[in-house]
Scaffold this motif. Structure first.
Motif, PDB file in Angstrom:
ATOM      1  N   LYS A  14      11.377  -2.834   8.735  1.00 13.10           N
ATOM      2  CA  LYS A  14      11.226  -4.068   7.644  1.00 13.10           C
ATOM      3  C   LYS A  14      11.039  -5.716   8.190  1.00 13.10           C
ATOM      4  O   LYS A  14      10.526  -6.253   7.231  1.00 13.10           O
ATOM      5  CB  LYS A  14      13.402  -4.115   7.257  1.00 13.10           C
ATOM      6  CG  LYS A  14      13.190  -4.897   5.894  1.00 13.10           C
ATOM      7  CD  LYS A  14      14.579  -4.786   5.656  1.00 13.10           C
ATOM      8  CE  LYS A  14      14.932  -5.574   4.521  1.00 13.10           C
ATOM      9  NZ  LYS A  14      16.304  -5.455   3.854  1.00 13.10           N
ATOM     10  N   ALA A  15      11.464  -5.577   8.965  1.00 14.15           N
ATOM     11  CA  ALA A  15      10.972  -6.819   9.899  1.00 14.15           C
ATOM     12  C   ALA A  15       9.415  -7.426  10.390  1.00 14.15           C
ATOM     13  O   ALA A  15       8.939  -8.361  10.127  1.00 14.15           O
ATOM     14  CB  ALA A  15      11.058  -7.221  11.890  1.00 14.15           C
ATOM     15  N   ALA A  16       8.670  -6.586  10.521  1.00 13.87           N
ATOM     16  CA  ALA A  16       7.132  -5.657  10.205  1.00 13.87           C
ATOM     17  C   ALA A  16       6.756  -6.003   9.158  1.00 13.87           C
ATOM     18  O   ALA A  16       5.764  -6.559   8.768  1.00 13.87           O
ATOM     19  CB  ALA A  16       6.844  -4.502  11.064  1.00 13.87           C
ATOM     20  N   GLN A  17       7.309  -5.017   8.603  1.00 13.46           N
ATOM     21  CA  GLN A  17       6.712  -5.623   6.348  1.00 13.46           C
ATOM     22  C   GLN A  17       6.769  -7.217   6.366  1.00 13.46           C
ATOM     23  O   GLN A  17       5.953  -7.836   5.641  1.00 13.46           O
ATOM     24  CB  GLN A  17       7.596  -4.563   5.954  1.00 13.46           C
ATOM     25  CG  GLN A  17       6.977  -3.073   6.139  1.00 13.46           C
ATOM     26  CD  GLN A  17       7.512  -2.270   5.252  1.00 13.46           C
ATOM     27  OE1 GLN A  17       9.147  -2.933   4.464  1.00 13.46           O
ATOM     28  NE2 GLN A  17       7.470  -1.330   4.371  1.00 13.46           N
ATOM     29  N   GLU A  23      -2.002  -8.708   0.961  1.00 17.36           N
ATOM     30  CA  GLU A  23      -3.091  -7.618   1.649  1.00 17.36           C
ATOM     31  C   GLU A  23      -3.088  -6.858   2.210  1.00 17.36           C
ATOM     32  O   GLU A  23      -3.375  -5.639   2.285  1.00 17.36           O
ATOM     33  CB  GLU A  23      -4.231  -8.653   1.767  1.00 17.36           C
ATOM     34  CG  GLU A  23      -5.408  -7.607   1.480  1.00 17.36           C
ATOM     35  CD  GLU A  23      -6.733  -8.596   1.998  1.00 17.36           C
ATOM     36  OE1 GLU A  23      -7.681  -7.972   2.214  1.00 17.36           O
ATOM     37  OE2 GLU A  23      -7.045  -9.844   1.132  1.00 17.36           O
ATOM     38  N   GLU A  24      -2.396  -7.044   3.139  1.00 13.86           N
ATOM     39  CA  GLU A  24      -1.955  -6.095   4.478  1.00 13.86           C
ATOM     40  C   GLU A  24      -1.408  -4.814   3.698  1.00 13.86           C
ATOM     41  O   GLU A  24      -1.489  -3.865   3.896  1.00 13.86           O
ATOM     42  CB  GLU A  24      -1.528  -7.090   5.856  1.00 13.86           C
ATOM     43  CG  GLU A  24      -2.063  -7.945   6.395  1.00 13.86           C
ATOM     44  CD  GLU A  24      -1.985  -8.517   7.482  1.00 13.86           C
ATOM     45  OE1 GLU A  24      -2.463  -9.059   8.108  1.00 13.86           O
ATOM     46  OE2 GLU A  24      -0.650  -9.486   6.947  1.00 13.86           O
ATOM     47  N   GLY A  30      -2.376   2.202   1.123  1.00 12.44           N
ATOM     48  CA  GLY A  30      -3.052   2.595   1.100  1.00 12.44           C
ATOM     49  C   GLY A  30      -3.652   4.116   2.345  1.00 12.44           C
ATOM     50  O   GLY A  30      -3.282   5.462   1.712  1.00 12.44           O
ATOM     51  N   ARG A  31      -2.761   3.323   3.603  1.00 13.41           N
ATOM     52  CA  ARG A  31      -3.185   4.414   4.516  1.00 13.41           C
ATOM     53  C   ARG A  31      -2.051   5.462   4.632  1.00 13.41           C
ATOM     54  O   ARG A  31      -2.405   6.519   4.608  1.00 13.41           O
ATOM     55  CB  ARG A  31      -3.288   3.399   5.886  1.00 13.41           C
ATOM     56  CG  ARG A  31      -4.455   2.714   6.004  1.00 13.41           C
ATOM     57  CD  ARG A  31      -4.409   2.206   7.600  1.00 13.41           C
ATOM     58  NE  ARG A  31      -3.537   1.386   7.617  1.00 13.41           N
ATOM     59  CZ  ARG A  31      -3.624   0.123   7.375  1.00 13.41           C
ATOM     60  NH1 ARG A  31      -4.583  -0.782   6.552  1.00 13.41           N
ATOM     61  NH2 ARG A  31      -2.746  -0.327   8.061  1.00 13.41           N
ATOM     62  N   LEU A  53      11.794   1.593  -3.129  1.00 18.57           N
ATOM     63  CA  LEU A  53      12.442  -0.008  -3.253  1.00 18.57           C
ATOM     64  C   LEU A  53      11.636  -0.748  -2.736  1.00 18.57           C
ATOM     65  O   LEU A  53      10.801  -0.986  -2.209  1.00 18.57           O
ATOM     66  CB  LEU A  53      13.724  -0.165  -2.473  1.00 18.57           C
ATOM     67  CG  LEU A  53      14.370   1.286  -2.210  1.00 18.57           C
ATOM     68  CD1 LEU A  53      15.959   0.871  -1.005  1.00 18.57           C
ATOM     69  CD2 LEU A  53      15.441   1.180  -3.831  1.00 18.57           C
ATOM     70  N   PRO A  54      11.486  -2.052  -3.588  1.00 22.01           N
ATOM     71  CA  PRO A  54      10.746  -3.533  -3.111  1.00 22.01           C
ATOM     72  C   PRO A  54      10.815  -3.166  -2.085  1.00 22.01           C
ATOM     73  O   PRO A  54       9.133  -3.731  -1.484  1.00 22.01           O
ATOM     74  CB  PRO A  54      11.194  -4.118  -3.769  1.00 22.01           C
ATOM     75  CG  PRO A  54      12.285  -3.719  -4.752  1.00 22.01           C
ATOM     76  CD  PRO A  54      13.134  -2.669  -4.032  1.00 22.01           C
ATOM     77  N   ASP A  55      11.345  -2.878  -0.398  1.00 25.45           N
ATOM     78  CA  ASP A  55      11.237  -3.142   0.528  1.00 25.45           C
ATOM     79  C   ASP A  55      10.972  -2.345   1.744  1.00 25.45           C
ATOM     80  O   ASP A  55      10.688  -2.089   3.227  1.00 25.45           O
ATOM     81  CB  ASP A  55      12.498  -4.248   1.660  1.00 25.45           C
ATOM     82  CG  ASP A  55      13.805  -3.155   1.273  1.00 25.45           C
ATOM     83  OD1 ASP A  55      13.501  -1.803   0.430  1.00 25.45           O
ATOM     84  OD2 ASP A  55      14.043  -2.992   2.585  1.00 25.45           O
ATOM     85  N   GLU A  56      10.569  -0.695   0.895  1.00 29.25           N
ATOM     86  CA  GLU A  56      10.052   0.018   1.866  1.00 29.25           C
ATOM     87  C   GLU A  56       8.348   0.595   1.619  1.00 29.25           C
ATOM     88  O   GLU A  56       7.965  -0.586   0.011  1.00 29.25           O
ATOM     89  CB  GLU A  56      10.264   1.512   0.930  1.00 29.25           C
ATOM     90  CG  GLU A  56      11.660   0.770   1.236  1.00 29.25           C
ATOM     91  CD  GLU A  56      12.736   2.444   0.351  1.00 29.25           C
ATOM     92  OE1 GLU A  56      13.596   3.191   1.688  1.00 29.25           O
ATOM     93  OE2 GLU A  56      12.477   3.200  -0.436  1.00 29.25           O
ATOM     94  N   ALA A  57       7.813   1.548   1.991  1.00 34.44           N
ATOM     95  CA  ALA A  57       5.753   1.470   1.575  1.00 34.44           C
ATOM     96  C   ALA A  57       5.498   2.283   0.034  1.00 34.44           C
ATOM     97  O   ALA A  57       6.733   3.263  -0.445  1.00 34.44           O
ATOM     98  CB  ALA A  57       5.850   2.143   2.526  1.00 34.44           C
TER      99      ALA A  57
END
Length: 82
Positions: A14-17, A23-24, A30-31, A53-57
């Motif tokens: 979550k911190a990294a996101q 765009e990232e 996509g990956r 959820l909104p904070d998940e991939a």
């Protein structure tokens, strides 16, 4: 890095996101979708996946692609507590 709990892994992700631009984040999603798709194609069988959820991939691209191709998809069902 030693073994970490699921809660700690989610906190790190979550911190990294939070540091990613939109765009990232879309590129990373996509990956992830390509990886899920390729994994199912190489191993076969059914896929357990989630509606994010909104904070998940966002794995919606993989879900849609696999369903179009007839893959068996399983998703968790959430029930609202009374």
């Amino acid at each position: 890095m030693g073994k970490i709990s699921k809660a700690e892994a989610r906190k790190i992700a979550k911190a990294a996101q939070a540091e990613m631009s939109l765009e990232e984040r879309r590129e990373a999603d996509g990956r992830i979708c390509e990886y899920v798709y390729a994994l199912q194609k190489s191993l076969g069988g059914s896929v357990c996946i989630y509606n994010p959820l909104p904070d998940e991939a966002d794995v919606g691209g993989a879900t849609k692609r696999l369903l179009r191709e007839g893959a068996e998809i399983y998703m968790p069902v959430m029930h609202k507590r009374a």
